[in-house]
Design a protein around this motif. Structure first.
Motif, PDB file in Angstrom:
ATOM      1  N   VAL A 438       0.868  -1.180   0.000  1.00 28.71           N
ATOM      2  CA  VAL A 438       0.000   0.000   0.000  1.00 28.71           C
ATOM      3  C   VAL A 438       0.901   1.224   0.000  1.00 28.71           C
ATOM      4  N   LEU A 439       0.809   2.029  -1.058  1.00 30.72           N
ATOM      5  CA  LEU A 439       1.665   3.194  -1.224  1.00 30.72           C
ATOM      6  C   LEU A 439       0.856   4.474  -1.062  1.00 30.72           C
ATOM      7  N   LEU A 440       1.411   5.429  -0.350  1.00 31.25           N
ATOM      8  CA  LEU A 440       0.802   6.757  -0.238  1.00 31.25           C
ATOM      9  C   LEU A 440       1.282   7.609  -1.399  1.00 31.25           C
ATOM     10  N   VAL A 441       0.345   8.273  -2.061  1.00 33.22           N
ATOM     11  CA  VAL A 441       0.694   9.070  -3.240  1.00 33.22           C
ATOM     12  C   VAL A 441       0.099  10.464  -3.104  1.00 33.22           C
ATOM     13  N   SER A 442       0.769  11.421  -3.752  1.00 36.37           N
ATOM     14  CA  SER A 442       0.320  12.810  -3.728  1.00 36.37           C
ATOM     15  C   SER A 442       0.514  13.406  -5.115  1.00 36.37           C
ATOM     16  N   VAL A 458      -2.744   5.836  10.048  1.00 36.02           N
ATOM     17  CA  VAL A 458      -3.389   6.221   8.792  1.00 36.02           C
ATOM     18  C   VAL A 458      -4.653   5.391   8.618  1.00 36.02           C
ATOM     19  N   ASP A 459      -5.719   6.052   8.166  1.00 37.13           N
ATOM     20  CA  ASP A 459      -6.992   5.387   7.884  1.00 37.13           C
ATOM     21  C   ASP A 459      -7.181   5.331   6.376  1.00 37.13           C
ATOM     22  N   LEU A 460      -7.500   4.158   5.861  1.00 40.60           N
ATOM     23  CA  LEU A 460      -7.731   3.968   4.429  1.00 40.60           C
ATOM     24  C   LEU A 460      -9.223   3.823   4.178  1.00 40.60           C
ATOM     25  N   VAL A 470     -11.989   1.144   5.167  1.00 41.57           N
ATOM     26  CA  VAL A 470     -11.659  -0.231   4.778  1.00 41.57           C
ATOM     27  C   VAL A 470     -10.516  -0.814   5.603  1.00 41.57           C
ATOM     28  N   ALA A 471      -9.616   0.038   6.132  1.00 42.66           N
ATOM     29  CA  ALA A 471      -8.493  -0.514   6.888  1.00 42.66           C
ATOM     30  C   ALA A 471      -7.804   0.590   7.679  1.00 42.66           C
ATOM     31  N   THR A 472      -7.042   0.179   8.677  1.00 43.55           N
ATOM     32  CA  THR A 472      -6.203   1.079   9.467  1.00 43.55           C
ATOM     33  C   THR A 472      -4.774   0.559   9.408  1.00 43.55           C
ATOM     34  N   GLY A 473      -3.823   1.478   9.359  1.00 39.07           N
ATOM     35  CA  GLY A 473      -2.438   1.048   9.269  1.00 39.07           C
ATOM     36  C   GLY A 473      -1.483   2.066   9.858  1.00 39.07           C
ATOM     37  N   THR A 474      -0.199   1.815   9.631  1.00 41.79           N
ATOM     38  CA  THR A 474       0.864   2.700  10.099  1.00 41.79           C
ATOM     39  C   THR A 474       1.671   3.160   8.902  1.00 41.79           C
ATOM     40  N   ALA A 475       1.920   4.460   8.804  1.00 44.74           N
ATOM     41  CA  ALA A 475       2.616   5.031   7.659  1.00 44.74           C
ATOM     42  C   ALA A 475       4.116   5.108   7.908  1.00 44.74           C
ATOM     43  N   ILE A 505       5.011   9.015  -1.681  1.00 46.18           N
ATOM     44  CA  ILE A 505       5.608   9.712  -0.536  1.00 46.18           C
ATOM     45  C   ILE A 505       5.698   8.836   0.706  1.00 46.18           C
ATOM     46  N   GLY A 506       5.193   7.597   0.624  1.00 46.79           N
ATOM     47  CA  GLY A 506       5.264   6.739   1.798  1.00 46.79           C
ATOM     48  C   GLY A 506       4.627   5.395   1.534  1.00 46.79           C
ATOM     49  N   ALA A 507       4.686   4.541   2.540  1.00 45.83           N
ATOM     50  CA  ALA A 507       4.068   3.216   2.475  1.00 45.83           C
ATOM     51  C   ALA A 507       3.279   2.987   3.757  1.00 45.83           C
ATOM     52  N   VAL A 508       2.368   2.012   3.709  1.00 47.35           N
ATOM     53  CA  VAL A 508       1.496   1.735   4.843  1.00 47.35           C
ATOM     54  C   VAL A 508       1.554   0.249   5.176  1.00 47.35           C
ATOM     55  N   ASP A 509       1.774  -0.022   6.443  1.00 40.85           N
ATOM     56  CA  ASP A 509       1.621  -1.389   6.948  1.00 40.85           C
ATOM     57  C   ASP A 509       0.194  -1.516   7.473  1.00 40.85           C
TER      58      ASP A 509
END
Length: 563
Positions: A438-442, A458-460, A470-475, A505-509
């Protein structure tokens, strides 16, 4: 004896001047014979009792206010009767305070601008003659059946409708929904005018308007006050919502019948949108159709203005003291209705401004200018009304010192609360799922403008018309790199084969195992800040900095290089 006891009683402005009815005002018996109709330039503005009509007719510029009170309201206090005369003056019924009739361009405070055609009577006369053979009483029953059966069908398809609202819409579906809803809104307003024409009166104006910062059509049905019965006026007011109710029912029934999944999704979105329009339109605290129906059912014109006047007077007495003014609307629920009539539009405007600020964020100097101009207009429009109320409190309160001290305390308390109450600092961007990551994009060329701190929650969610978690994670921050991503990462629109240039700009676990969409919205929680800081930064500092950077580009080095 106190100083307040020596103060002369407050008198309404112009109370000593013998009032004279304006030449443009006409007073005629209403069709039902129970009231009188007051009109300006042929436009009905109020329904009046026999006593009020006789009082207005006697205002010929020779009879003093006290003489009129003794003749028509001997039981009323002089100050109360003088205040009544002043309300007549503010309404434009008396000479010296003319009220201009609504024209092609009209501004109605606080936040309504209308652009109209004055040929509405001719247009609706032709439309009525064309559709008159279809306007039969028995038609109500099959239309009501469509509404009821459509409601049952929508409940039956609730799960499918929820998926349609929370998933990105294909471009074709969005175009279909937009076209149907624009046509429905036009038919909604046409139904008001057509029903009025069928009842024997005429719509005066029709056109488009900006209502609480949102575009809309409108038809002026003020002439409904000429209709003989309350029921007829209520029918005129509810004709518009009835159009959306029937369309929503038909769309829900159609979705139940069609085999094509894409068309079913579009029809369910139309049905849900129509339900929302009907519910919002029936709210009686805003000048929507529900308010007009309530006002007509009670046979009480200017209901909101009168109840808000009573609420403002009650608030003034509670805060600053002073004598009670005469009730504009003598019902027990006048004050609470007036309070809600002031608060609900304020909430709507606040929501509209917040939505506009978010939509225009990141659109460059033009968007920044629109944000600042829009907010300035709202602040001025609302501020003028608040200032007028404060002036009335200053004039009618029990003491100037109490006014100053209490106003200063309330202002300090409001700013203190805003500066101390924390809110989550949430930044929204997009996400995509690629290679089981899961990649964070801007879309911002400078990813540093959206910092990703390692370990940030982070909330998805989906990116449909409504968002579904749909999901919760850590950025975790990653090295910025360009990437083409689906359009649905940043909008509720899905276009096959069309990607958007973005920056990773980041990734999410992801914390829990769940089925994620290909793209959607990510909300980064970066800590907390005060309400005041959040509002000031989002609504003032950020757009102002964008605009200033455009108007004042950075200086370039103009020094000559020495050889």
């Amino acid at each position: 004896m106190s100083r307040d006891a020596l103060r002369p009683p407050a008198r309404a402005p112009h109370a000593a001047v013998p009032p004279r009815l304006a030449d443009t005002v006409r007073i005629e018996p209403a069709a039902n014979g129970g009231h009188w109709l007051v009109s300006i330039d042929g436009v009905p503005v109020s329904r009046a009792s026999s006593t009020v009509a006789a009082t207005l007719s006697a205002m010929d510029g020779t009879a003093a206010v006290d003489d009129l009170r003794r003749r028509f309201a001997p039981d009323q206090e002089p100050e109360a009767f003088a205040a009544l005369v002043e309300r007549f003056r503010r309404a434009g019924l008396l000479e010296g305070s003319p009220r201009r009739p609504a024209g092609r361009v009209t501004y109605r405070p606080p936040l309504t601008i209308q652009l109209a055609t004055l040929r509405a009577p001719l247009l609706f006369d032709r439309l009525h003659r064309l559709l008159r053979p279809l306007l039969r009483r028995w038609l109500v029953w099959p239309l009501a059946a469509i509404v009821v059966l459509g409601g049952v069908a929508l409940v039956w398809q609730a799960e499918t409708a929820a998926r349609a609202l929370t998933s990105p819409l294909p471009l074709a579906d969005l175009g279909l929904v937009a076209a149907v809803m624009i046509a429905a809104t036009l038919a909604h307003e046409a139904a008001h005018g057509l029903t009025l024409s069928h009842a024997g009166a005429q719509p005066r104006r029709a056109g488009v308007m900006l209502l609480y910062l949102g575009p809309a059509f409108f038809v002026d049905v003020t002439d409904a006050w000429r209709l003989p019965s309350r029921a007829s006026r209520v029918v005129v007011a509810l004709a518009g919502p009835a159009v959306h109710a029937v369309l929503g029912g038909a769309a829900a029934l159609g979705a139940l019948a069609v085999p094509d999944s894409d068309l079913r999704r579009a029809l369910l979105v139309v049905a849900c949108t129509c339900v929302t329009v009907v519910v919002v339109n029936l709210v009686p605290f805003v000048r929507f159709d529900g308010y007009l129906a309530l006002m007509s059912a009670l046979d009480e014109p200017r209901l909101r203005a009168r109840t808000m006047s009573d609420a403002a007077d009650a608030l003034r007495r509670v805060l600053f003291g002073g004598p009670a003014g005469p009730r504009s609307f003598p019902r027990r629920w006048s004050v609470p209705f007036g309070v809600l009539s002031a608060l609900v539009p304020t909430v709507i405007v606040g929501f509209a401004v917040e939505r506009a600020v978010r939509a225009l964020a990141g659109t460059g100097p033009v968007g920044a200018f629109l944000v600042l101009a829009l907010q300035s207009f709202v602040v001025v429009a609302v501020g003028v009304r608040v200032a007028r109320w404060l002036v009335a409190c200053w004039r009618r309160g029990t003491g100037r010192l109490r006014f100053v001290l209490l106003a200063a305390f309330l202002t300090a308390a409001a700013f203190g609360a805003a500066a101390s109450v924390p809110v989550d600092d949430v930044r929204t961007t997009g996400f995509v799922v690629a290679d089981d990551r899961v990649l964070l994009v801007s879309t911002d060329d400078s990813p540093a403008s959206l910092p990703v701190a390692d370990g940030s929650p982070v909330d998805l969610s989906t990116s449909g018309i409504l968002s579904a978690h749909v999901a919760t994670g850590t950025a975790w921050a990653t090295a910025p790199r360009p990437r083409a991503v689906p359009l649905s990462a940043f909008s509720p629109l899905e276009v096959s084969g069309v990607d958007v240039d973005a920056v990773v700009i980041g990734a999410v676990d992801v914390a829990e195992s769940s089925e994620l969409p290909v793209a959607g919205r990510a909300s980064l929680r970066l800590g907390s800040r005060s309400v005041l800081e959040a509002a000031w930064t989002t609504h003032v500092v950020e757009p102002a900095s964008v605009l200033l950077s455009f108007l004042s580009p950075p200086d370039t080095d103009t020094k000559e290089t020495r050889r």
